[in-house]
Motif scaffolding. Structure first.
Motif, short mmCIF file in Angstrom:
data_model
loop_
_atom_site.label_atom_id
_atom_site.label_comp_id
_atom_site.label_asym_id
_atom_site.label_seq_id
_atom_site.Cartn_x
_atom_site.Cartn_y
_atom_site.Cartn_z
N SER A 171 3.44 13.51 -0.42
CA SER A 171 3.57 13.36 1.04
C SER A 171 5.02 13.10 1.45
N GLY A 172 5.81 12.53 0.56
CA GLY A 172 7.21 12.25 0.87
C GLY A 172 8.10 13.47 0.85
N THR A 173 7.57 14.59 0.43
CA THR A 173 8.37 15.82 0.39
C THR A 173 8.42 16.52 1.75
N SER A 174 7.76 15.97 2.74
CA SER A 174 7.77 16.56 4.07
C SER A 174 9.22 16.64 4.58
N PRO A 175 9.63 17.79 5.10
CA PRO A 175 11.00 17.92 5.61
C PRO A 175 11.23 17.12 6.90
N LYS A 176 10.18 16.81 7.60
CA LYS A 176 10.27 16.02 8.83
C LYS A 176 9.49 14.72 8.66
N ALA A 177 10.11 13.60 8.97
CA ALA A 177 9.48 12.28 8.99
C ALA A 177 8.69 11.98 7.72
N PRO A 178 9.34 11.97 6.56
CA PRO A 178 8.59 11.70 5.32
C PRO A 178 7.96 10.31 5.30
N GLY A 179 8.58 9.31 5.93
CA GLY A 179 7.98 7.98 5.98
C GLY A 179 6.68 7.98 6.77
N THR A 180 6.67 8.68 7.87
CA THR A 180 5.45 8.79 8.67
C THR A 180 4.38 9.57 7.90
N MET A 181 4.79 10.64 7.23
CA MET A 181 3.83 11.42 6.44
C MET A 181 3.25 10.58 5.30
N GLY A 182 4.10 9.77 4.67
CA GLY A 182 3.61 8.87 3.62
C GLY A 182 2.64 7.85 4.18
N SER A 183 2.94 7.31 5.35
CA SER A 183 2.04 6.35 5.99
C SER A 183 0.70 7.00 6.34
N LEU A 184 0.75 8.23 6.84
CA LEU A 184 -0.49 8.95 7.15
C LEU A 184 -1.29 9.23 5.88
N ALA A 185 -0.60 9.61 4.82
CA ALA A 185 -1.29 9.85 3.54
C ALA A 185 -1.94 8.57 3.04
N ALA A 186 -1.27 7.44 3.23
CA ALA A 186 -1.83 6.16 2.80
C ALA A 186 -3.12 5.84 3.55
N LEU A 187 -3.22 6.28 4.81
CA LEU A 187 -4.45 6.05 5.58
C LEU A 187 -5.66 6.70 4.91
N LEU A 188 -5.42 7.79 4.18
CA LEU A 188 -6.53 8.47 3.50
C LEU A 188 -7.16 7.61 2.42
N THR A 189 -6.45 6.59 1.95
CA THR A 189 -6.98 5.71 0.91
C THR A 189 -7.79 4.55 1.49
N LEU A 190 -7.77 4.38 2.81
CA LEU A 190 -8.44 3.22 3.42
C LEU A 190 -9.95 3.15 3.17
N PRO A 191 -10.68 4.26 3.08
CA PRO A 191 -12.11 4.11 2.79
C PRO A 191 -12.36 3.41 1.45
N VAL A 192 -11.52 3.63 0.47
CA VAL A 192 -11.67 2.96 -0.83
C VAL A 192 -11.16 1.52 -0.72
N PHE A 193 -9.99 1.35 -0.10
CA PHE A 193 -9.40 0.02 0.08
C PHE A 193 -10.35 -0.88 0.88
N GLY A 194 -11.00 -0.31 1.88
CA GLY A 194 -11.86 -1.08 2.77
C GLY A 194 -13.13 -1.62 2.14
N VAL A 195 -13.58 -1.05 1.02
CA VAL A 195 -14.79 -1.57 0.39
C VAL A 195 -14.50 -2.78 -0.49
N LEU A 196 -13.22 -3.04 -0.75
CA LEU A 196 -12.86 -4.21 -1.55
C LEU A 196 -12.97 -5.47 -0.69
N SER A 197 -13.34 -6.57 -1.31
CA SER A 197 -13.31 -7.84 -0.60
C SER A 197 -11.85 -8.18 -0.30
N TRP A 198 -11.60 -9.05 0.68
CA TRP A 198 -10.20 -9.34 1.01
C TRP A 198 -9.43 -9.97 -0.15
N PRO A 199 -10.04 -10.80 -1.01
CA PRO A 199 -9.25 -11.27 -2.16
C PRO A 199 -8.85 -10.12 -3.10
N LEU A 200 -9.75 -9.17 -3.30
CA LEU A 200 -9.40 -8.01 -4.13
C LEU A 200 -8.37 -7.12 -3.44
#
Length: 157
Positions: free
Chosen positions: A16-45
């Motif tokens: 995602s960081g290879t985007s020629p425009k706004a690689p930080g934003t693209m990386g942040s958007l890509a990170a959102l794709l992991t939220l369904p997995v992250f969200g099933v963890l308890s907050w301590p995990l």
């Protein structure tokens, strides 16, 4: 060499960081794709996940920056992944929360208020690459938590 390419691929946010425009934003958007997995963890995990990925990120980002001979190359976005995960620790993953959390994180990551800007300029290496996004994530988390604790959030969403 294959090992280095793998390290770079992860540091570049799985591409995602290879985007020629706004690689930080693209990386942040890509990170959102992991939220369904992250969200099933308890907050301590979730906290353990953030701590482990931060420590791994210090090495990943530092190694990639050294190999590329560029401190904090724009394509290195693993720090954005960790920052996004921080924003959503113990946060209900509703669409309004995700959108607001993303916008808050990008705001703090781009504007870099004190002490983020100071750390970004003064601290080098993998830790330096990671710490500004960690603080942007923490600041966004506090703002999101404040929003969630008000009656305003219920009125709008």
């Amino acid at each position: 060499m294959l090992h280095e390419k793998w390290v770079h691929w992860v540091a570049f946010g799985f591409g995602s960081g290879t985007s020629p425009k706004a690689p930080g934003t693209m990386g942040s958007l890509a990170a959102l794709l992991t939220l369904p997995v992250f969200g099933v963890l308890s907050w301590p995990l979730q906290l353990v996940w953030v701590l482990v990925t931060f420590m791994v990120g210090v090495w990943l980002c530092g190694r990639t920056a050294t190999d590329l001979r560029v401190h904090d190359h724009p394509g290195i976005v693993w720090d954005e992944f960790v920052g996004i995960w921080i924003v959503f620790v113990a946060v209900p993953l509703t669409w309004p929360n995700i959108v607001l959390g993303f916008l808050l994180f990008r705001f703090f990551d781009v504007i870099k208020p004190w002490p983020i800007r100071w750390l970004d300029r003064k601290v080098k290496g993998g830790f330096g690459i990671m710490i500004d996004d960690v603080l942007a994530g923490v600041m966004a988390w506090f703002m999101l938590q404040g929003w969630l604790m008000t009656d305003w959030s219920a009125r709008f969403f």
